[in-house]
Every structure is written in structure tokens, then in C-alpha cells.
Design a protein around this motif. Structure first.
Motif, PDB file in Angstrom:
ATOM      1  N   LEU A   1     -46.376  17.815  72.921  1.00 19.17           N
ATOM      2  CA  LEU A   1     -46.221  17.120  71.642  1.00 19.17           C
ATOM      3  C   LEU A   1     -45.859  18.087  70.518  1.00 19.17           C
ATOM      4  CD1 LEU A   1     -49.271  14.676  71.815  1.00 19.17           C
ATOM      5  CD2 LEU A   1     -46.864  14.044  71.934  1.00 19.17           C
ATOM      6  N   SER A   2     -46.575  19.204  70.444  1.00 15.04           N
ATOM      7  CA  SER A   2     -46.321  20.160  69.368  1.00 15.04           C
ATOM      8  C   SER A   2     -44.951  20.801  69.500  1.00 15.04           C
ATOM      9  CB  SER A   2     -47.414  21.232  69.341  1.00 15.04           C
ATOM     10  OG  SER A   2     -47.501  21.912  70.578  1.00 15.04           O
ATOM     11  N   SER A   3     -44.513  21.072  70.727  1.00 13.62           N
ATOM     12  CA  SER A   3     -43.211  21.695  70.926  1.00 13.62           C
ATOM     13  C   SER A   3     -42.069  20.752  70.585  1.00 13.62           C
ATOM     14  CB  SER A   3     -43.078  22.166  72.382  1.00 13.62           C
ATOM     15  OG  SER A   3     -44.061  23.130  72.697  1.00 13.62           O
ATOM     16  N   VAL A   4     -42.183  19.497  71.019  1.00 15.36           N
ATOM     17  CA  VAL A   4     -41.132  18.518  70.750  1.00 15.36           C
ATOM     18  C   VAL A   4     -41.004  18.257  69.247  1.00 15.36           C
ATOM     19  CG1 VAL A   4     -40.436  16.113  71.036  1.00 15.36           C
ATOM     20  CG2 VAL A   4     -41.256  17.416  73.006  1.00 15.36           C
ATOM     21  N   VAL A   5     -42.151  17.995  68.605  1.00  8.47           N
ATOM     22  CA  VAL A   5     -42.121  17.724  67.164  1.00  8.47           C
ATOM     23  C   VAL A   5     -41.650  18.956  66.404  1.00  8.47           C
ATOM     24  CG1 VAL A   5     -43.496  17.115  65.146  1.00  8.47           C
ATOM     25  CG2 VAL A   5     -43.910  15.983  67.332  1.00  8.47           C
ATOM     26  N   GLY A   6     -42.135  20.143  66.802  1.00  8.23           N
ATOM     27  CA  GLY A   6     -41.711  21.373  66.142  1.00  8.23           C
ATOM     28  C   GLY A   6     -40.223  21.610  66.278  1.00  8.23           C
ATOM     29  N   ALA A   7     -39.679  21.333  67.467  1.00 10.00           N
ATOM     30  CA  ALA A   7     -38.242  21.519  67.678  1.00 10.00           C
ATOM     31  C   ALA A   7     -37.424  20.546  66.840  1.00 10.00           C
ATOM     32  CB  ALA A   7     -37.917  21.338  69.157  1.00 10.00           C
ATOM     33  N   VAL A   8     -37.866  19.297  66.791  1.00 13.14           N
ATOM     34  CA  VAL A   8     -37.146  18.293  66.008  1.00 13.14           C
ATOM     35  C   VAL A   8     -37.161  18.653  64.523  1.00 13.14           C
ATOM     36  CG1 VAL A   8     -37.166  15.889  65.246  1.00 13.14           C
ATOM     37  CG2 VAL A   8     -37.533  16.435  67.665  1.00 13.14           C
ATOM     38  N   VAL A   9     -38.333  19.027  64.020  1.00 17.10           N
ATOM     39  CA  VAL A   9     -38.447  19.391  62.605  1.00 17.10           C
ATOM     40  C   VAL A   9     -37.636  20.644  62.306  1.00 17.10           C
ATOM     41  CG1 VAL A   9     -40.037  20.169  60.809  1.00 17.10           C
ATOM     42  CG2 VAL A   9     -40.686  18.281  62.315  1.00 17.10           C
ATOM     43  N   GLY A  10     -37.728  21.643  63.184  1.00 14.61           N
ATOM     44  CA  GLY A  10     -36.991  22.883  62.959  1.00 14.61           C
ATOM     45  C   GLY A  10     -35.489  22.670  62.936  1.00 14.61           C
ATOM     46  N   ILE A  11     -34.982  21.911  63.895  1.00 15.14           N
ATOM     47  CA  ILE A  11     -33.544  21.640  63.943  1.00 15.14           C
ATOM     48  C   ILE A  11     -33.107  20.827  62.723  1.00 15.14           C
ATOM     49  CG2 ILE A  11     -31.743  20.416  65.222  1.00 15.14           C
ATOM     50  CD1 ILE A  11     -33.277  21.146  67.791  1.00 15.14           C
ATOM     51  N   SER A  12     -33.955  19.867  62.321  1.00  8.06           N
ATOM     52  CA  SER A  12     -33.629  19.043  61.151  1.00  8.06           C
ATOM     53  C   SER A  12     -33.566  19.893  59.889  1.00  8.06           C
ATOM     54  CB  SER A  12     -34.671  17.931  60.984  1.00  8.06           C
ATOM     55  OG  SER A  12     -34.681  17.083  62.114  1.00  8.06           O
ATOM     56  N   LEU A  13     -34.495  20.837  59.748  1.00  7.72           N
ATOM     57  CA  LEU A  13     -34.490  21.714  58.573  1.00  7.72           C
ATOM     58  C   LEU A  13     -33.231  22.572  58.533  1.00  7.72           C
ATOM     59  CD1 LEU A  13     -38.230  22.884  58.450  1.00  7.72           C
ATOM     60  CD2 LEU A  13     -37.068  21.368  56.838  1.00  7.72           C
ATOM     61  N   ILE A  14     -32.816  23.048  59.690  1.00  4.76           N
ATOM     62  CA  ILE A  14     -31.618  23.896  59.749  1.00  4.76           C
ATOM     63  C   ILE A  14     -30.362  23.083  59.428  1.00  4.76           C
ATOM     64  CG2 ILE A  14     -30.154  25.253  61.295  1.00  4.76           C
ATOM     65  CD1 ILE A  14     -32.709  26.128  62.733  1.00  4.76           C
ATOM     66  N   LEU A  15     -30.282  21.864  59.974  1.00  9.09           N
ATOM     67  CA  LEU A  15     -29.076  21.062  59.820  1.00  9.09           C
ATOM     68  C   LEU A  15     -28.980  20.400  58.450  1.00  9.09           C
ATOM     69  CD1 LEU A  15     -28.839  19.327  63.319  1.00  9.09           C
ATOM     70  CD2 LEU A  15     -27.542  21.287  62.479  1.00  9.09           C
ATOM     71  N   PHE A  16     -30.112  19.876  57.955  1.00 11.62           N
ATOM     72  CA  PHE A  16     -30.056  19.038  56.762  1.00 11.62           C
ATOM     73  C   PHE A  16     -30.617  19.703  55.508  1.00 11.62           C
ATOM     74  CE2 PHE A  16     -30.544  16.124  60.447  1.00 11.62           C
ATOM     75  CZ  PHE A  16     -29.290  15.544  60.392  1.00 11.62           C
ATOM     76  N   ALA A  17     -31.516  20.655  55.668  1.00 11.24           N
ATOM     77  CA  ALA A  17     -32.127  21.302  54.501  1.00 11.24           C
ATOM     78  C   ALA A  17     -31.637  22.724  54.322  1.00 11.24           C
ATOM     79  CB  ALA A  17     -33.650  21.280  54.630  1.00 11.24           C
ATOM     80  N   LYS A  18     -30.626  23.124  55.096  1.00  5.51           N
ATOM     81  CA  LYS A  18     -30.055  24.471  54.995  1.00  5.51           C
ATOM     82  C   LYS A  18     -31.126  25.554  55.159  1.00  5.51           C
ATOM     83  CE  LYS A  18     -26.168  22.431  54.053  1.00  5.51           C
ATOM     84  NZ  LYS A  18     -25.134  22.298  55.095  1.00  5.51           N
ATOM     85  N   HIS A  19     -32.088  25.271  56.028  1.00  4.95           N
ATOM     86  CA  HIS A  19     -33.170  26.225  56.291  1.00  4.95           C
ATOM     87  C   HIS A  19     -32.629  27.339  57.183  1.00  4.95           C
ATOM     88  CE1 HIS A  19     -37.058  27.743  57.803  1.00  4.95           C
ATOM     89  NE2 HIS A  19     -37.591  27.154  56.751  1.00  4.95           N
ATOM     90  N   GLY A  20     -32.725  28.576  56.726  1.00  5.25           N
ATOM     91  CA  GLY A  20     -32.196  29.692  57.497  1.00  5.25           C
ATOM     92  C   GLY A  20     -32.860  29.840  58.850  1.00  5.25           C
ATOM     93  N   ARG A  21     -32.073  30.197  59.860  1.00  4.73           N
ATOM     94  CA  ARG A  21     -32.639  30.351  61.198  1.00  4.73           C
ATOM     95  C   ARG A  21     -33.620  31.507  61.290  1.00  4.73           C
ATOM     96  NH1 ARG A  21     -27.616  29.218  65.427  1.00  4.73           N
ATOM     97  NH2 ARG A  21     -27.030  27.166  64.571  1.00  4.73           N
TER      98      ARG A  21
END
Length: 290
Positions: free
Chosen positions: A235-255
Motif C-alpha cells: 500500500l505504501s509503495s503504490v501510493v508513494g509511487a503514484v504521489v511521487g509521479i504526480s508531483l513530478i508530472l503536474f507540480a514540477k517537483h524535481g526528481r
């Protein structure tokens, strides 16, 4: 005290209301913990460094969870008891300081509300008893750790280690799982993320997570047993991956900007606390179906 216990046993609604109200009040204190504990730790580290280097440390006023009295960070207005009623005071003040009208963070009433709701739900889910009372303590600790990690990317030992030992002690009497399952859960929880950490570091030369994450998963394993660890990690890995990818794609969060993993572990731990057995059994039945 005996009469109170009998009332809680005979009237579950009373127990739920009391726990929910207590959760709101403790939620207000959790806001203090979230804000002050990292600063207390920093002051402690500065004192240790000064002692080791022989540098005299400047004397400062006491700073702990009780002192000084809570005040507005903008104007210094001391917060009165009437201004510190969970959720209600925020609504009456319309989210602004009474002294200078500076905005008050929405997170304060949100933490209070979540603490109250989850405390009431734990009381309803487990009922009056050791499991119900201590589940609320587990919830409060995870709320504090989640917000501290979001703010500072720290999971303080002052919370994670007592949480781990408390889980092991509670399960000596099979409160949630057997003592053996709790011990294996604590060891496995730590070693799983420790192995991932070193595999990532040896492969990339970078650190992928902190040691606080190991200790938090160990604490969750100590409370809920090793059987719940796969669900928590998934659960933590899936949610973390979704949030992380969303931040990178939509919030311009640096990798290269780190994302705290503690909140996802805490969320997985809460789901496992309430619905872990049901989810695990449903999954096993699904894969066993022809």
C-alpha cells in the motif's frame, strides 16, 4: 473508576464519544508536538556539538512541549484557552489570529479533526478494552510522525522507538498478535527496508530512504505482526509511487528532491490496523479462486 469501566462496557456509544472528544483534545497537543519536537531535537544536537567542540552554548529560555506558552508566530499574541478549543476556535476565529489577523494554517484543525475521528472509529472498531485503548495511542503516534516527516523528513526516535517497544509489550498478552509474530514483525520490518536501502545505495550510490523509515516499519510489525507487512509495504509503495509521479508530472517537483516515505508507511499501517485481516483474506480468496 470501576463504575466508569462498567459504563464504557455497557454503553459503547459513551465510550466512542469520550474517545472522539479525547482525540480532538489530544489532536491539539499533537500540533504542539509536530511543531516543537523537531526544534527540541535540533537544540539538543546543537548542545552536543557545542559540548564536543568546547564552544560555550548561549543560554536560552526553556523550550519544550509545555513551555513557552503557545503564541502567534507573527505577532506573539498568547493563545488563550478559549482560542485553543479544537476545531471550534479555528472556525470562530475564521482561520485568523485574534491579535494580528494573520492566517492560521488549516493543518491545525485538520490534525485535530483526524485525531478525533480516528480515535472514535478505533473505539467503535475494537470496543472497550486494551486493544481499543492502545489502538488510539498507535493512531496518535502515526499522526505525529506523518506531519513531522512531511515538515522535516525526520522520524524521531523519541516516537518510533517507544512505539516499537510498546507494541512488543502489548503483544506479550496477544493484544493484536502472538508474541512470536510481533517479534518477527519487528525484525522483518526493519530488515526489509534496511535491505532495500543498501541495495539502492550499492546500485546507485545514493541513499533512497532514512533509518527512521526502518524503525517505523519495525514498530508497525511489532504491533500488527509480520503477516501485515506485505500489505503495508504494498500500500505504501503504490501510493508513494503514484504521489511521487504526480508531483513530478503536474507540480514540477524535481526528481532529485526527496519525498518522505513515512506518511505512506503510516497510512498503510492504519489501513492494516483496521482492515488488514479482511484485505489479506479477500486477496488470498481471489488468487485461490479457479
Amino acid at each position: 473508576m470501576t463504575e466508569l469501566f462498567l459504563l464504557f462496557q455497557s454503553e459503547p456509544v459513551v465510550f466512542i464519544v469520550v474517545c472522539g472528544t479525547l482525540g480532538l483534545l489530544v489532536g491539539s497537543f499533537l500540533n504542539v508536538v509536530i511543531h516543537r519536537l523537531p526544534r527540541m531535537l535540533e537544540r539538543g544536537w546543537q548542545a552536543q556539538c557545542a559540548e564536543l567542540s568546547g564552544t560555550p552554548l548561549k543560554q536560552t529560555a526553556p523550550y519544550n512541549l509545555l513551555a513557552p506558552r503557545s503564541a502567534c508566530p507573527h505577532c506573539g499574541h498568547k493563545i488563550s484557552a478559549l482560542e485553543n478549543i479544537p476545531v471550534i476556535s479555528y472556525l470562530l476565529l475564521r482561520g485568523k489570529c485574534k491579535g494580528c489577523l494573520a492566517p492560521i494554517s488549516i493543518r491545525y484543525p485538520v490534525v485535530e479533526a483526524i485525531s478525533g475521528i480516528l480515535s472514535a472509529y478505533a473505539a467503535w472498531h475494537f470496543g472497550f478494552g486494551l486493544a481499543g485503548v492502545t489502538a488510539i495511542l498507535f493512531i496518535w503516534a502515526l499522526i505525529a510522525l506523518t506531519c513531522i516527516d512531511l515538515d522535516t523528513q525526520l522520524l524521531p526516535d523519541d516516537i518510533t522507538l517507544p512505539l516499537l517497544w510498546l507494541g512488543l509489550l502489548l503483544n506479550l498478552s496477544n493484544t493484536y498478535v502472538t508474541p512470536g509474530d510481533a517479534v518477527i514483525g519487528a525484525v522483518a520490518g526493519y530488515l526489509v527496508l534496511w535491505s532495500v536501502y543498501w541495495a539502492f545505495k550499492l546500485t546507485t550510490g545514493k541513499e533512497g530512504m532514512g533509518y527512521g523509515d526502518f524503525k517505523l516499519l519495525a514498530a508497525i510489525g511489532a504491533w500488527l505482526g509480520w503477516q501485515m507487512l506485505p500489505l503495508v509495504i504494498l500500500l505504501s509503495s503504490v501510493v508513494g509511487a503514484v504521489v511521487g509521479i504526480s508531483l513530478i508530472l503536474f507540480a514540477k517537483h524535481g526528481r532529485d528532491i526527496p519525498i518522505p516515505f513515512g506518511p505512506y508507511l503510516a497510512g498503510g499501517g492504519l489501513i492494516a490496523l483496521f482492515w488488514g485481516t479482511t484485505l489479506t483474506q479477500s486477496y488470498l480468496q481471489f488468487i485461490a479462486a479457479p
